[in-house]
Design a protein around this motif. Structure first.
Motif, short mmCIF file in Angstrom:
data_model
loop_
_atom_site.label_atom_id
_atom_site.label_comp_id
_atom_site.label_asym_id
_atom_site.label_seq_id
_atom_site.Cartn_x
_atom_site.Cartn_y
_atom_site.Cartn_z
N ALA A 78 37.29 44.35 40.33
CA ALA A 78 36.57 43.90 41.54
C ALA A 78 36.62 42.38 41.64
O ALA A 78 36.85 41.82 42.72
CB ALA A 78 35.13 44.40 41.51
N MET A 79 36.44 41.70 40.51
CA MET A 79 36.49 40.24 40.50
C MET A 79 37.88 39.74 40.91
O MET A 79 38.01 38.81 41.71
CB MET A 79 36.15 39.72 39.10
N SER A 80 38.90 40.37 40.40
CA SER A 80 40.27 40.00 40.75
C SER A 80 40.51 40.15 42.25
O SER A 80 41.10 39.27 42.89
CB SER A 80 41.25 40.86 39.96
N ARG A 81 40.05 41.24 42.81
CA ARG A 81 40.22 41.47 44.24
C ARG A 81 39.46 40.43 45.07
O ARG A 81 39.96 39.95 46.09
CB ARG A 81 39.74 42.88 44.61
N ILE A 82 38.26 40.09 44.62
CA ILE A 82 37.47 39.07 45.33
C ILE A 82 38.21 37.74 45.33
O ILE A 82 38.32 37.08 46.36
CB ILE A 82 36.07 38.93 44.70
N ASN A 85 32.92 31.89 35.26
CA ASN A 85 33.70 32.68 34.30
C ASN A 85 34.54 33.78 34.93
O ASN A 85 34.92 34.74 34.25
CB ASN A 85 32.78 33.27 33.23
N SER A 86 34.83 33.66 36.21
CA SER A 86 35.59 34.72 36.90
C SER A 86 36.95 34.95 36.25
O SER A 86 37.37 36.10 36.08
CB SER A 86 35.75 34.40 38.38
N ARG A 87 37.63 33.91 35.87
CA ARG A 87 38.95 34.06 35.26
C ARG A 87 38.83 34.76 33.91
O ARG A 87 39.64 35.62 33.56
CB ARG A 87 39.61 32.69 35.09
N LYS A 88 37.82 34.42 33.13
CA LYS A 88 37.61 35.05 31.83
C LYS A 88 37.33 36.55 32.00
O LYS A 88 37.83 37.38 31.24
CB LYS A 88 36.44 34.39 31.10
N ILE A 89 36.55 36.89 33.01
CA ILE A 89 36.22 38.29 33.28
C ILE A 89 37.49 39.08 33.60
O ILE A 89 37.71 40.17 33.08
CB ILE A 89 35.18 38.39 34.41
N ASN A 123 42.12 42.62 31.91
CA ASN A 123 43.56 42.78 31.69
C ASN A 123 43.86 43.11 30.23
O ASN A 123 44.75 43.92 29.94
CB ASN A 123 44.31 41.53 32.12
N ARG A 124 43.11 42.51 29.34
CA ARG A 124 43.33 42.78 27.91
C ARG A 124 42.97 44.23 27.59
O ARG A 124 43.67 44.89 26.82
CB ARG A 124 42.51 41.82 27.06
#
Length: 94
Positions: A53-57, A68-72, A77-78
């Motif tokens: 969801a964060m990636s789509r946003i 921390n959106s990138r970390k999330i 992905n990991r």
């Protein structure tokens, strides 16, 4: 704010609440988490949802600032792509 983004934010909130619900009747301790395979898998799944969801946003609106959106997204992905290298420490540290 776009309704689609609101829906994704709602998904994130629901997943956070679901993770919290796993610890209502049990202590929120790393050792307890580590020894409960069902909870571990459920937490991982909810982190996948949060990360997706964060990636789509972030793709939809590049101006949105979320800590921390990138970390999330990276943790998501990991879990998805590096399932064999996901440690309980990484998940617990989220």
């Amino acid at each position: 704010m776009d309704n689609t983004i609101k829906a994704w934010l709602f998904d994130i909130l629901n997943s956070i609440n679901e993770i919290e619900s796993y610890f209502l009747d049990t202590p929120k301790l790393f050792e307890v988490y580590q020894n409960d395979l069902r909870t571990k898998r459920a937490v991982e799944r909810n982190i996948e949802i949060i990360g997706e969801a964060m990636s789509r946003i972030l793709k939809e609106d590049k101006d949105i600032q979320i800590s921390n959106s990138r970390k999330i997204v990276d943790v998501r992905n990991r879990i998805i792509h590096g399932y064999d290298s996901v440690s309980d420490d990484v998940i617990w540290g989220m």
